[in-house]
Scaffold this motif. Structure first.
Motif, PDB file in Angstrom:
ATOM      1  N   GLY A  58      49.211  32.721  57.313  1.00  0.00           N
ATOM      2  CA  GLY A  58      48.373  33.864  57.684  1.00  0.00           C
ATOM      3  C   GLY A  58      48.922  34.616  58.886  1.00  0.00           C
ATOM      4  O   GLY A  58      48.949  35.852  58.899  1.00  0.00           O
ATOM      5  N   ALA A  59      49.388  33.884  59.893  1.00  0.00           N
ATOM      6  CA  ALA A  59      49.966  34.532  61.073  1.00  0.00           C
ATOM      7  C   ALA A  59      51.233  35.295  60.705  1.00  0.00           C
ATOM      8  O   ALA A  59      51.448  36.428  61.169  1.00  0.00           O
ATOM      9  N   PHE A  60      52.060  34.707  59.842  1.00  0.00           N
ATOM     10  CA  PHE A  60      53.276  35.395  59.395  1.00  0.00           C
ATOM     11  C   PHE A  60      52.925  36.660  58.614  1.00  0.00           C
ATOM     12  O   PHE A  60      53.525  37.719  58.829  1.00  0.00           O
ATOM     13  N   SER A  61      51.947  36.567  57.719  1.00  0.00           N
ATOM     14  CA  SER A  61      51.554  37.723  56.911  1.00  0.00           C
ATOM     15  C   SER A  61      50.999  38.848  57.779  1.00  0.00           C
ATOM     16  O   SER A  61      51.317  40.026  57.563  1.00  0.00           O
ATOM     17  N   ILE A  62      50.187  38.494  58.747  1.00  0.00           N
ATOM     18  CA  ILE A  62      49.641  39.511  59.649  1.00  0.00           C
ATOM     19  C   ILE A  62      50.774  40.169  60.435  1.00  0.00           C
ATOM     20  O   ILE A  62      50.790  41.385  60.637  1.00  0.00           O
ATOM     21  N   GLY A  63      51.745  39.394  60.879  1.00  0.00           N
ATOM     22  CA  GLY A  63      52.895  39.956  61.592  1.00  0.00           C
ATOM     23  C   GLY A  63      53.705  40.910  60.734  1.00  0.00           C
ATOM     24  O   GLY A  63      54.144  41.964  61.204  1.00  0.00           O
ATOM     25  N   VAL A  64      53.892  40.566  59.460  1.00  0.00           N
ATOM     26  CA  VAL A  64      54.621  41.462  58.550  1.00  0.00           C
ATOM     27  C   VAL A  64      53.853  42.766  58.355  1.00  0.00           C
ATOM     28  O   VAL A  64      54.435  43.859  58.410  1.00  0.00           O
ATOM     29  N   VAL A  65      52.554  42.667  58.149  1.00  0.00           N
ATOM     30  CA  VAL A  65      51.741  43.872  57.946  1.00  0.00           C
ATOM     31  C   VAL A  65      51.775  44.765  59.186  1.00  0.00           C
ATOM     32  O   VAL A  65      51.942  45.991  59.080  1.00  0.00           O
ATOM     33  N   VAL A  66      51.642  44.175  60.369  1.00  0.00           N
ATOM     34  CA  VAL A  66      51.684  44.971  61.605  1.00  0.00           C
ATOM     35  C   VAL A  66      53.064  45.627  61.769  1.00  0.00           C
ATOM     36  O   VAL A  66      53.173  46.794  62.159  1.00  0.00           O
ATOM     37  N   GLY A  67      54.135  44.900  61.454  1.00  0.00           N
ATOM     38  CA  GLY A  67      55.480  45.469  61.552  1.00  0.00           C
ATOM     39  C   GLY A  67      55.701  46.621  60.593  1.00  0.00           C
ATOM     40  O   GLY A  67      56.273  47.648  60.951  1.00  0.00           O
ATOM     41  N   VAL A  68      55.228  46.471  59.357  1.00  0.00           N
ATOM     42  CA  VAL A  68      55.379  47.556  58.369  1.00  0.00           C
ATOM     43  C   VAL A  68      54.562  48.760  58.787  1.00  0.00           C
ATOM     44  O   VAL A  68      55.040  49.905  58.719  1.00  0.00           O
ATOM     45  N   LEU A  69      53.336  48.543  59.227  1.00  0.00           N
ATOM     46  CA  LEU A  69      52.507  49.676  59.654  1.00  0.00           C
ATOM     47  C   LEU A  69      53.090  50.358  60.890  1.00  0.00           C
ATOM     48  O   LEU A  69      52.946  51.569  61.064  1.00  0.00           O
ATOM     49  N   GLY A  70      53.759  49.612  61.738  1.00  0.00           N
ATOM     50  CA  GLY A  70      54.407  50.209  62.902  1.00  0.00           C
ATOM     51  C   GLY A  70      55.619  51.056  62.522  1.00  0.00           C
ATOM     52  O   GLY A  70      55.993  51.973  63.254  1.00  0.00           O
ATOM     53  N   MET A  71      56.248  50.763  61.389  1.00  0.00           N
ATOM     54  CA  MET A  71      57.427  51.515  60.944  1.00  0.00           C
ATOM     55  C   MET A  71      57.078  52.746  60.119  1.00  0.00           C
ATOM     56  O   MET A  71      57.934  53.606  59.915  1.00  0.00           O
ATOM     57  N   VAL A  72      55.844  52.850  59.619  1.00  0.00           N
ATOM     58  CA  VAL A  72      55.475  53.953  58.721  1.00  0.00           C
ATOM     59  C   VAL A  72      55.715  55.331  59.348  1.00  0.00           C
ATOM     60  O   VAL A  72      56.306  56.199  58.694  1.00  0.00           O
ATOM     61  N   PRO A  73      55.306  55.603  60.594  1.00  0.00           N
ATOM     62  CA  PRO A  73      55.578  56.942  61.151  1.00  0.00           C
ATOM     63  C   PRO A  73      57.074  57.264  61.212  1.00  0.00           C
ATOM     64  O   PRO A  73      57.477  58.398  60.943  1.00  0.00           O
ATOM     65  N   TRP A  74      57.891  56.276  61.539  1.00  0.00           N
ATOM     66  CA  TRP A  74      59.341  56.493  61.591  1.00  0.00           C
ATOM     67  C   TRP A  74      59.876  56.815  60.206  1.00  0.00           C
ATOM     68  O   TRP A  74      60.710  57.704  60.043  1.00  0.00           O
ATOM     69  N   TRP A  75      59.407  56.071  59.192  1.00  0.00           N
ATOM     70  CA  TRP A  75      59.842  56.334  57.812  1.00  0.00           C
ATOM     71  C   TRP A  75      59.444  57.735  57.370  1.00  0.00           C
ATOM     72  O   TRP A  75      60.214  58.436  56.729  1.00  0.00           O
ATOM     73  N   TRP A  76      58.204  58.136  57.667  1.00  0.00           N
ATOM     74  CA  TRP A  76      57.733  59.475  57.275  1.00  0.00           C
ATOM     75  C   TRP A  76      58.562  60.557  57.957  1.00  0.00           C
ATOM     76  O   TRP A  76      58.899  61.565  57.350  1.00  0.00           O
ATOM     77  N   LYS A  77      58.875  60.361  59.232  1.00  0.00           N
ATOM     78  CA  LYS A  77      59.657  61.349  59.977  1.00  0.00           C
ATOM     79  C   LYS A  77      61.038  61.521  59.342  1.00  0.00           C
ATOM     80  O   LYS A  77      61.498  62.649  59.129  1.00  0.00           O
ATOM     81  N   HIS A  78      61.703  60.434  59.020  1.00  0.00           N
ATOM     82  CA  HIS A  78      63.039  60.521  58.427  1.00  0.00           C
ATOM     83  C   HIS A  78      62.984  61.018  56.993  1.00  0.00           C
ATOM     84  O   HIS A  78      63.893  61.724  56.548  1.00  0.00           O
ATOM     85  N   ARG A  79      61.936  60.683  56.269  1.00  0.00           N
ATOM     86  CA  ARG A  79      61.791  61.190  54.904  1.00  0.00           C
ATOM     87  C   ARG A  79      61.598  62.703  54.920  1.00  0.00           C
ATOM     88  O   ARG A  79      62.180  63.423  54.119  1.00  0.00           O
ATOM     89  N   ARG A  80      60.770  63.164  55.853  1.00  0.00           N
ATOM     90  CA  ARG A  80      60.541  64.603  55.978  1.00  0.00           C
ATOM     91  C   ARG A  80      61.827  65.321  56.384  1.00  0.00           C
ATOM     92  O   ARG A  80      62.134  66.400  55.885  1.00  0.00           O
ATOM     93  N   ALA A  81      62.606  64.722  57.273  1.00  0.00           N
ATOM     94  CA  ALA A  81      63.856  65.338  57.715  1.00  0.00           C
ATOM     95  C   ALA A  81      64.862  65.404  56.569  1.00  0.00           C
ATOM     96  O   ALA A  81      65.637  66.362  56.473  1.00  0.00           O
ATOM     97  N   ASN A  82      64.871  64.413  55.692  1.00  0.00           N
ATOM     98  CA  ASN A  82      65.801  64.418  54.568  1.00  0.00           C
ATOM     99  C   ASN A  82      65.379  65.355  53.457  1.00  0.00           C
ATOM    100  O   ASN A  82      66.198  65.768  52.652  1.00  0.00           O
ATOM    101  N   GLN A  83      64.109  65.715  53.387  1.00  0.00           N
ATOM    102  CA  GLN A  83      63.630  66.597  52.326  1.00  0.00           C
ATOM    103  C   GLN A  83      63.771  68.067  52.668  1.00  0.00           C
ATOM    104  O   GLN A  83      63.672  68.913  51.791  1.00  0.00           O
ATOM    105  N   GLU A  84      64.002  68.381  53.932  1.00  0.00           N
ATOM    106  CA  GLU A  84      64.153  69.782  54.312  1.00  0.00           C
ATOM    107  C   GLU A  84      65.434  70.333  53.709  1.00  0.00           C
ATOM    108  O   GLU A  84      66.470  69.678  53.716  1.00  0.00           O
ATOM    109  N   PRO A  85      65.378  71.555  53.149  1.00  0.00           N
ATOM    110  CA  PRO A  85      66.597  72.111  52.543  1.00  0.00           C
ATOM    111  C   PRO A  85      67.643  72.410  53.621  1.00  0.00           C
ATOM    112  O   PRO A  85      67.335  72.893  54.705  1.00  0.00           O
ATOM    113  N   ALA A  86      68.859  72.084  53.300  1.00  0.00           N
ATOM    114  CA  ALA A  86      69.952  72.335  54.239  1.00  0.00           C
ATOM    115  C   ALA A  86      70.333  73.803  54.186  1.00  0.00           C
ATOM    116  O   ALA A  86      70.367  74.414  53.119  1.00  0.00           O
TER     117      ALA A  86
END
Length: 102
Positions: free
Chosen positions: A51-79
């Motif tokens: 349970g402690a490991f699972s909670i740590g994984v969930v917190v880590g993934v949720l902490g990375m979501v804004p970074w992923w969205w930022k880079h996804r948005r940057a890659n989708q912008e037309p060059a």
């Protein structure tokens, strides 16, 4: 070569599985988790660790979501296309055209 790598991957997966399985078998004693206001939870130690490991994984993934969205948005912008085609870059005559990594 592919067959050997496939076999090594399966051996690694089996080793990880049996290591975790042995860990679970060795940690079956009941442990108490104390929460706030006198609440307690009695559970096998392996469930507490899982349970402690699972909670740590969930917190880590949720902490990375804004970074992923930022880079996804940057890659989708037309060059923007360059104004004029770039001229080919020529290497100086003193440097060889190949790289040997040294």
């Amino acid at each position: 070569m592919k067959h050997i790598l496939w076999l090594l991957r399966w051996i690694l997966k089996a080793a990880i599985f049996f290591t975790l399985f042995t860990f679970a078998l060795n940690n079956q004693q009941v442990t108490t988790v104390h929460f706030f206001f006198g609440n307690q939870w009695l559970a096998p130690m392996v469930l507490v660790v899982l349970g402690a490991f699972s909670i740590g994984v969930v917190v880590g993934v949720l902490g990375m979501v804004p970074w992923w969205w930022k880079h996804r948005r940057a890659n989708q912008e037309p060059a923007t296309p360059p104004a004029e085609p770039a001229a080919p870059v020529q290497a100086p005559a003193a440097i060889p055209a190949y790289a040997d990594g040294i």
